[in-house]
Design a protein around this motif. Structure first.
Motif, PDB file in Angstrom:
ATOM      1  N   LYS A   1      52.276  31.618  29.359  1.00 53.94           N
ATOM      2  CA  LYS A   1      50.990  31.435  29.997  1.00 53.94           C
ATOM      3  C   LYS A   1      50.293  30.138  29.516  1.00 53.94           C
ATOM      4  O   LYS A   1      50.526  29.971  28.220  1.00 53.94           O
ATOM      5  CB  LYS A   1      49.979  32.850  29.866  1.00 53.94           C
ATOM      6  CG  LYS A   1      49.660  33.243  28.604  1.00 53.94           C
ATOM      7  CD  LYS A   1      48.808  34.320  28.487  1.00 53.94           C
ATOM      8  CE  LYS A   1      48.264  34.639  26.882  1.00 53.94           C
ATOM      9  NZ  LYS A   1      47.343  35.734  26.876  1.00 53.94           N
ATOM     10  N   VAL A   2      49.104  29.901  30.244  1.00 50.51           N
ATOM     11  CA  VAL A   2      48.182  28.716  29.826  1.00 50.51           C
ATOM     12  C   VAL A   2      46.888  29.215  29.929  1.00 50.51           C
ATOM     13  O   VAL A   2      46.447  29.626  31.142  1.00 50.51           O
ATOM     14  CB  VAL A   2      48.610  27.549  30.614  1.00 50.51           C
ATOM     15  CG1 VAL A   2      47.677  26.168  30.028  1.00 50.51           C
ATOM     16  CG2 VAL A   2      50.038  26.929  30.236  1.00 50.51           C
ATOM     17  N   ASP A   3      46.000  28.921  28.919  1.00 51.73           N
ATOM     18  CA  ASP A   3      44.623  29.331  29.158  1.00 51.73           C
ATOM     19  C   ASP A   3      43.706  28.187  29.103  1.00 51.73           C
ATOM     20  O   ASP A   3      44.162  26.942  28.759  1.00 51.73           O
ATOM     21  CB  ASP A   3      44.036  29.980  27.618  1.00 51.73           C
ATOM     22  CG  ASP A   3      44.667  31.309  27.452  1.00 51.73           C
ATOM     23  OD1 ASP A   3      45.012  32.191  28.624  1.00 51.73           O
ATOM     24  OD2 ASP A   3      44.949  31.582  26.400  1.00 51.73           O
TER      25      ASP A   3
ATOM     26  N   ASP B   1      32.102  25.679  26.380  1.00 51.66           N
ATOM     27  CA  ASP B   1      31.428  26.470  25.397  1.00 51.66           C
ATOM     28  C   ASP B   1      32.569  27.152  24.574  1.00 51.66           C
ATOM     29  O   ASP B   1      32.529  28.023  23.585  1.00 51.66           O
ATOM     30  CB  ASP B   1      30.624  27.469  26.003  1.00 51.66           C
ATOM     31  CG  ASP B   1      30.991  28.681  26.933  1.00 51.66           C
ATOM     32  OD1 ASP B   1      32.264  28.480  27.196  1.00 51.66           O
ATOM     33  OD2 ASP B   1      30.458  29.524  27.004  1.00 51.66           O
ATOM     34  N   GLY B   2      33.862  27.171  25.014  1.00 51.76           N
ATOM     35  CA  GLY B   2      34.940  27.680  24.078  1.00 51.76           C
ATOM     36  C   GLY B   2      35.467  28.806  24.560  1.00 51.76           C
ATOM     37  O   GLY B   2      36.382  29.378  24.028  1.00 51.76           O
ATOM     38  N   SER B   3      34.801  29.487  25.745  1.00 51.87           N
ATOM     39  CA  SER B   3      35.378  30.871  26.133  1.00 51.87           C
ATOM     40  C   SER B   3      36.684  30.167  27.141  1.00 51.87           C
ATOM     41  O   SER B   3      36.584  29.373  27.776  1.00 51.87           O
ATOM     42  CB  SER B   3      34.048  31.619  26.992  1.00 51.87           C
ATOM     43  OG  SER B   3      33.732  30.765  28.180  1.00 51.87           O
TER      44      SER B   3
ATOM     45  N   GLY C   1      35.478  13.167  16.792  1.00 48.66           N
ATOM     46  CA  GLY C   1      34.890  14.365  17.161  1.00 48.66           C
ATOM     47  C   GLY C   1      34.431  14.744  18.607  1.00 48.66           C
ATOM     48  O   GLY C   1      34.285  15.805  18.887  1.00 48.66           O
ATOM     49  N   SER C   2      34.864  13.837  19.523  1.00 46.87           N
ATOM     50  CA  SER C   2      34.616  13.964  21.103  1.00 46.87           C
ATOM     51  C   SER C   2      35.573  14.802  21.782  1.00 46.87           C
ATOM     52  O   SER C   2      35.305  15.004  22.922  1.00 46.87           O
ATOM     53  CB  SER C   2      34.441  12.460  21.771  1.00 46.87           C
ATOM     54  OG  SER C   2      35.710  12.082  21.425  1.00 46.87           O
ATOM     55  N   TYR C   3      36.772  15.064  21.038  1.00 47.21           N
ATOM     56  CA  TYR C   3      37.848  15.898  21.738  1.00 47.21           C
ATOM     57  C   TYR C   3      37.258  17.369  21.664  1.00 47.21           C
ATOM     58  O   TYR C   3      36.684  17.984  20.638  1.00 47.21           O
ATOM     59  CB  TYR C   3      39.133  15.849  20.859  1.00 47.21           C
ATOM     60  CG  TYR C   3      39.826  14.264  20.993  1.00 47.21           C
ATOM     61  CD1 TYR C   3      40.504  14.376  22.202  1.00 47.21           C
ATOM     62  CD2 TYR C   3      39.587  13.421  20.192  1.00 47.21           C
ATOM     63  CE1 TYR C   3      41.318  13.097  22.213  1.00 47.21           C
ATOM     64  CE2 TYR C   3      40.170  12.221  20.303  1.00 47.21           C
ATOM     65  CZ  TYR C   3      41.203  12.210  21.494  1.00 47.21           C
ATOM     66  OH  TYR C   3      41.763  10.928  21.505  1.00 47.21           O
ATOM     67  N   GLN C   4      37.608  18.065  22.917  1.00 45.18           N
ATOM     68  CA  GLN C   4      37.422  19.449  23.054  1.00 45.18           C
ATOM     69  C   GLN C   4      38.499  20.243  23.473  1.00 45.18           C
ATOM     70  O   GLN C   4      39.349  19.528  24.115  1.00 45.18           O
ATOM     71  CB  GLN C   4      36.108  19.582  23.974  1.00 45.18           C
ATOM     72  CG  GLN C   4      34.915  18.809  23.803  1.00 45.18           C
ATOM     73  CD  GLN C   4      34.018  18.947  25.123  1.00 45.18           C
ATOM     74  OE1 GLN C   4      34.352  19.485  26.262  1.00 45.18           O
ATOM     75  NE2 GLN C   4      32.719  18.749  24.765  1.00 45.18           N
ATOM     76  N   LYS C   5      38.681  21.358  22.835  1.00 48.13           N
ATOM     77  CA  LYS C   5      40.005  22.220  23.423  1.00 48.13           C
ATOM     78  C   LYS C   5      39.705  22.441  24.992  1.00 48.13           C
ATOM     79  O   LYS C   5      38.792  23.177  25.171  1.00 48.13           O
ATOM     80  CB  LYS C   5      39.858  23.513  22.644  1.00 48.13           C
ATOM     81  CG  LYS C   5      41.283  24.322  22.659  1.00 48.13           C
ATOM     82  CD  LYS C   5      41.378  25.374  21.828  1.00 48.13           C
ATOM     83  CE  LYS C   5      40.021  26.478  21.879  1.00 48.13           C
ATOM     84  NZ  LYS C   5      40.587  27.454  20.989  1.00 48.13           N
ATOM     85  N   VAL C   6      40.805  22.338  25.602  1.00 50.60           N
ATOM     86  CA  VAL C   6      40.868  22.486  27.113  1.00 50.60           C
ATOM     87  C   VAL C   6      41.887  23.471  27.672  1.00 50.60           C
ATOM     88  O   VAL C   6      41.608  24.064  28.418  1.00 50.60           O
ATOM     89  CB  VAL C   6      40.644  21.215  27.913  1.00 50.60           C
ATOM     90  CG1 VAL C   6      41.914  20.357  27.815  1.00 50.60           C
ATOM     91  CG2 VAL C   6      40.157  21.402  29.364  1.00 50.60           C
TER      92      VAL C   6
END
Length: 151
Positions: free
Chosen positions: A62-64, A69-71, A101-106
């Motif tokens: 699976k892939v989330d 906001d991180g949810s 710091g501009s990278y966000q978990k996607v």
């Protein structure tokens, strides 16, 4: 003169005209746009800057997809959806103006083992991603995320 000699000369003139036409057609801007497009078959054939890359674990279950906001926004479990975000075309990019710091978990890809999780980060608004510290660009992945992020 023999007729075979005239036929040979005419065939060579036709071939020369074809080569000149092909050179002129390849020098247009339209061909350059198609070569640089990561989803173009012409770009893959001629050799664009984009290459196939699979960033997910070998057997992804699976892939989330994460919201800003991180949810967890959505979980992909269908093989076609997993393939759309895991098997991508990656290319080079200019890191100018992109801060660490501009990278966000996607995205988070889960393998068979619970400890086998690979995180993909991106720079919001740009087709720039990072997996295991390696940055790359992928307009194809950006389009897939736009399509799949809709609930």
């Amino acid at each position: 003169m023999k007729i075979s000699f005239i036929l040979k000369i005419s065939m060579m003139l036709i071939a020369l005209a074809g080569v000149l036409y092909a050179i002129r057609a390849l020098n247009t801007g339209d061909v350059a746009d198609k070569i640089s497009d990561p989803q173009s078959a012409l770009g893959l054939l001629i050799g664009s800057d984009y290459r196939p890359y699979n960033w997910c674990p070998e057997k992804t279950t699976k892939v989330d997809i994460f919201a800003k906001d991180g949810s967890i926004l959505k979980t992909l479990e269908a093989p076609a959806d997993i393939s759309a975000v895991c098997e991508i075309m990656m290319g080079a990019f200019s890191s100018e103006g992109i801060e660490e710091g501009s990278y966000q978990k996607v995205l988070a890809a889960h393998g068979i083992a619970e400890s086998e999780i690979v995180i993909l980060e991106w720079v919001a608004g740009k087709p720039v991603f990072r997996v295991k510290g390696m940055p790359f660009s992928s307009p194809m992945l950006s389009k897939a995320l736009d399509r799949l992020a809709v609930p």
